[in-house]
Motif scaffolding. Structure first.
Motif, PDB file in Angstrom:
ATOM      1  N   HIS A  43      12.162  -1.345   1.767  1.00 20.51           N
ATOM      2  CA  HIS A  43      11.817  -0.251   0.845  1.00 20.51           C
ATOM      3  C   HIS A  43      13.012   0.683   0.645  1.00 20.51           C
ATOM      4  O   HIS A  43      13.256   1.153  -0.476  1.00 20.51           O
ATOM      5  CB  HIS A  43      10.631   0.535   1.390  1.00 20.51           C
ATOM      6  CG  HIS A  43       9.312  -0.146   1.202  1.00 20.51           C
ATOM      7  ND1 HIS A  43       8.708  -0.266  -0.027  1.00 20.51           N
ATOM      8  CD2 HIS A  43       8.473  -0.750   2.093  1.00 20.51           C
ATOM      9  CE1 HIS A  43       7.558  -0.906   0.103  1.00 20.51           C
ATOM     10  NE2 HIS A  43       7.403  -1.215   1.380  1.00 20.51           N
TER      11      HIS A  43
ATOM     12  N   TRP B 221       9.714  -7.403  -3.301  1.00 18.22           N
ATOM     13  CA  TRP B 221       8.337  -7.522  -2.822  1.00 18.22           C
ATOM     14  C   TRP B 221       8.051  -8.879  -2.197  1.00 18.22           C
ATOM     15  O   TRP B 221       7.220  -8.995  -1.293  1.00 18.22           O
ATOM     16  CB  TRP B 221       7.360  -7.233  -3.956  1.00 18.22           C
ATOM     17  CG  TRP B 221       7.304  -5.775  -4.283  1.00 18.22           C
ATOM     18  CD1 TRP B 221       7.847  -5.149  -5.374  1.00 18.22           C
ATOM     19  CD2 TRP B 221       6.708  -4.743  -3.481  1.00 18.22           C
ATOM     20  NE1 TRP B 221       7.627  -3.798  -5.306  1.00 18.22           N
ATOM     21  CE2 TRP B 221       6.922  -3.518  -4.164  1.00 18.22           C
ATOM     22  CE3 TRP B 221       6.014  -4.740  -2.285  1.00 18.22           C
ATOM     23  CZ2 TRP B 221       6.460  -2.304  -3.664  1.00 18.22           C
ATOM     24  CZ3 TRP B 221       5.555  -3.532  -1.779  1.00 18.22           C
ATOM     25  CH2 TRP B 221       5.776  -2.332  -2.461  1.00 18.22           C
TER      26      TRP B 221
ATOM     27  N   ALA C 234       1.223  -5.534  -1.009  1.00 17.07           N
ATOM     28  CA  ALA C 234       2.503  -6.149  -1.357  1.00 17.07           C
ATOM     29  C   ALA C 234       2.288  -7.398  -2.206  1.00 17.07           C
ATOM     30  O   ALA C 234       3.025  -7.651  -3.163  1.00 17.07           O
ATOM     31  CB  ALA C 234       3.270  -6.492  -0.080  1.00 17.07           C
TER      32      ALA C 234
ATOM     33  N   GLN D 200       1.924  -6.803  -5.822  1.00 16.37           N
ATOM     34  CA  GLN D 200       3.178  -6.581  -6.544  1.00 16.37           C
ATOM     35  C   GLN D 200       3.820  -7.898  -6.972  1.00 16.37           C
ATOM     36  O   GLN D 200       4.582  -7.935  -7.938  1.00 16.37           O
ATOM     37  CB  GLN D 200       4.152  -5.793  -5.654  1.00 16.37           C
ATOM     38  CG  GLN D 200       3.695  -4.401  -5.288  1.00 16.37           C
ATOM     39  CD  GLN D 200       3.741  -3.444  -6.463  1.00 16.37           C
ATOM     40  OE1 GLN D 200       4.465  -3.663  -7.440  1.00 16.37           O
ATOM     41  NE2 GLN D 200       2.965  -2.376  -6.395  1.00 16.37           N
TER      42      GLN D 200
END
Length: 395
Positions: A285, A296, A322, A325
């Motif tokens: 991140h 991701w 996640a 995404q």
């Protein structure tokens, strides 16, 4: 108040009774509140007053004469708080003591969070996703175990540290989780200290003391990476700002760099573990500040590894977000639907995750209901402001 953990730790080391230490401190704190002017050294004042109260109690009961004699010989706080190496911190020493293998694993952590970190039982219960009454009973049983088993209030030999290290790291992780969930700092204000900053200090101290343990380095890196975003977590109204919406320019790059160094040192040991994986997720991140985007796919793969190392519904929940995404909100929502809803009913992140994915799949009414459920669980002010703003936008 900020002095509480230090004074309770010092008292517990002398009294060898956690309940007595907390009771003595509470009495001293009441006296402090009645003073017209705070003592110059509040911690030392509290210790001396609490020690005298405890000594009076021992004498009145005409019991434990040896303890009374030992207490009577203590003249000031410095005598108590000067610790033998290798752990030069009274709070950390008591943390190792509370994490004795004779105490049930979850009870060890709960006891440590209550006694050392000063967290209220309600906050500890939220961390374990159980009722407050259940958590109160666990802590009570843990204190009783300390007394009944005659657990020594001395630091164990270094060869015995590995048996306690996992519990010490978990206690620090959960204490930081509580601090981090409170973006606006209400919990720290109630405790009278920056809880997140104190956990960071203790995590770095543990990493220094057991530098050969990669998981200790991993936890320290994890805390540093999360703390690096502190300045970007609130907007001008005091509402929480989600990670994906934070201004990377406000992040603390010195902490990010320090965390990377710790992770590199941990990797040299060749023994991976949950904290190193969690730190790697946070570092992925953090790379948004350099690459402009989050990988991701890498985050999903790291969560797969974490699930293999330490499976839990909360890890699965994070993986589902996640996954959304990468494969879309519908895929993430399907993954969330496989989780134990009854077990997660008291967990705000579960309701918030469902709201996010439901909204993205066009199920606005259900998303609003999920946000209502999250708000009903009494989030801290910063999170509540964010959730209320989001909820208003769905109507």
């Amino acid at each position: 108040m900020a002095a509480r953990p230090r004074v309770v730790a010092a008292l517990a080391a002398q009294l060898r009774d956690l309940d007595a230490a907390e009771e003595a401190f509470a009495g001293a704190a009441e006296r402090a509140l009645a003073l017209a002017e705070a003592p110059r050294d509040l911690a030392a004042w509290l210790f001396v007053v609490a020690r005298r109260r405890a000594l009076d109690g021992v004498r009145k009961a005409a019991a434990e004469a040896r303890t009374a004699d030992a207490l009577a010989q203590v003249t000031d706080m410095a005598d108590i708080l000067t610790l033998p190496e290798p752990i030069p911190d009274e709070r950390l020493r008591l943390l190792f003591i509370c994490c004795h293998p004779a105490i049930a694993p979850e009870a060890r952590i709960a006891l440590a969070l209550k006694v050392i970190c000063g967290l209220p039982v309600s906050a500890i219960a939220r961390l374990f996703v159980v009722s407050e009454q259940t958590m109160f009973q666990r802590i009570t049983r843990a204190k009783a175990k300390v007394r009944e088993a005659g657990i020594a209030f001395e630091l164990p030999p270094r060869r015995d540290w590995p048996a306690r290290l996992a519990a010490v790291l978990l206690a620090l992780e959960l204490a930081f989780t509580a601090a981090y969930a409170d973006a606006g700092g209400e919990l720290s204000a109630d405790l009278g200290e920056d809880l997140g900053g104190e956990v960071e200090r203790l995590a770095l101290l543990v990493a220094e003391l057991v530098h050969e343990e990669p998981e200790a380095l991993g936890l320290a890196a994890l805390v540093l990476l999360a703390r690096s975003r502190q300045a970007a977590r609130l907007d001008d109204t005091g509402a929480m700002v989600p990670l994906s919406q934070q201004d990377c320019a406000l992040w603390d790059f010195a902490r990010i760099t320090e965390a990377r160094v710790l992770m590199e040192r941990a990797a040299q040991a060749g023994r991976s573990g949950p904290y190193q994986v969690m730190a790697a997720i946070q570092l992925t991140h953090a790379r948004r500040a350099f690459d402009g985007a989050v990988d991701w796919g890498a985050v999903v793969r790291l969560y797969d590894v974490l699930l293999a190392l330490r499976p839990s519904p909360m890890v699965s929940l994070s993986r589902a977000l996640a996954l959304a995404q990468v494969e879309g909100a519908a895929a993430g929502l399907a993954a969330v639907g496989e989780l134990p809803a009854e077990r997660l009913a008291l967990a705000r992140p579960w309701h918030v995750a469902r709201a996010d994915l439901l909204a993205k799949t066009g199920r606005t009414g259900e998303a609003a209901a999920a946000l209502d459920a999250a708000l009903a669980l009494g989030p801290p002010r910063a999170e509540r402001l964010w959730l209320e703003r989001w909820r208003a936008g769905l109507t």
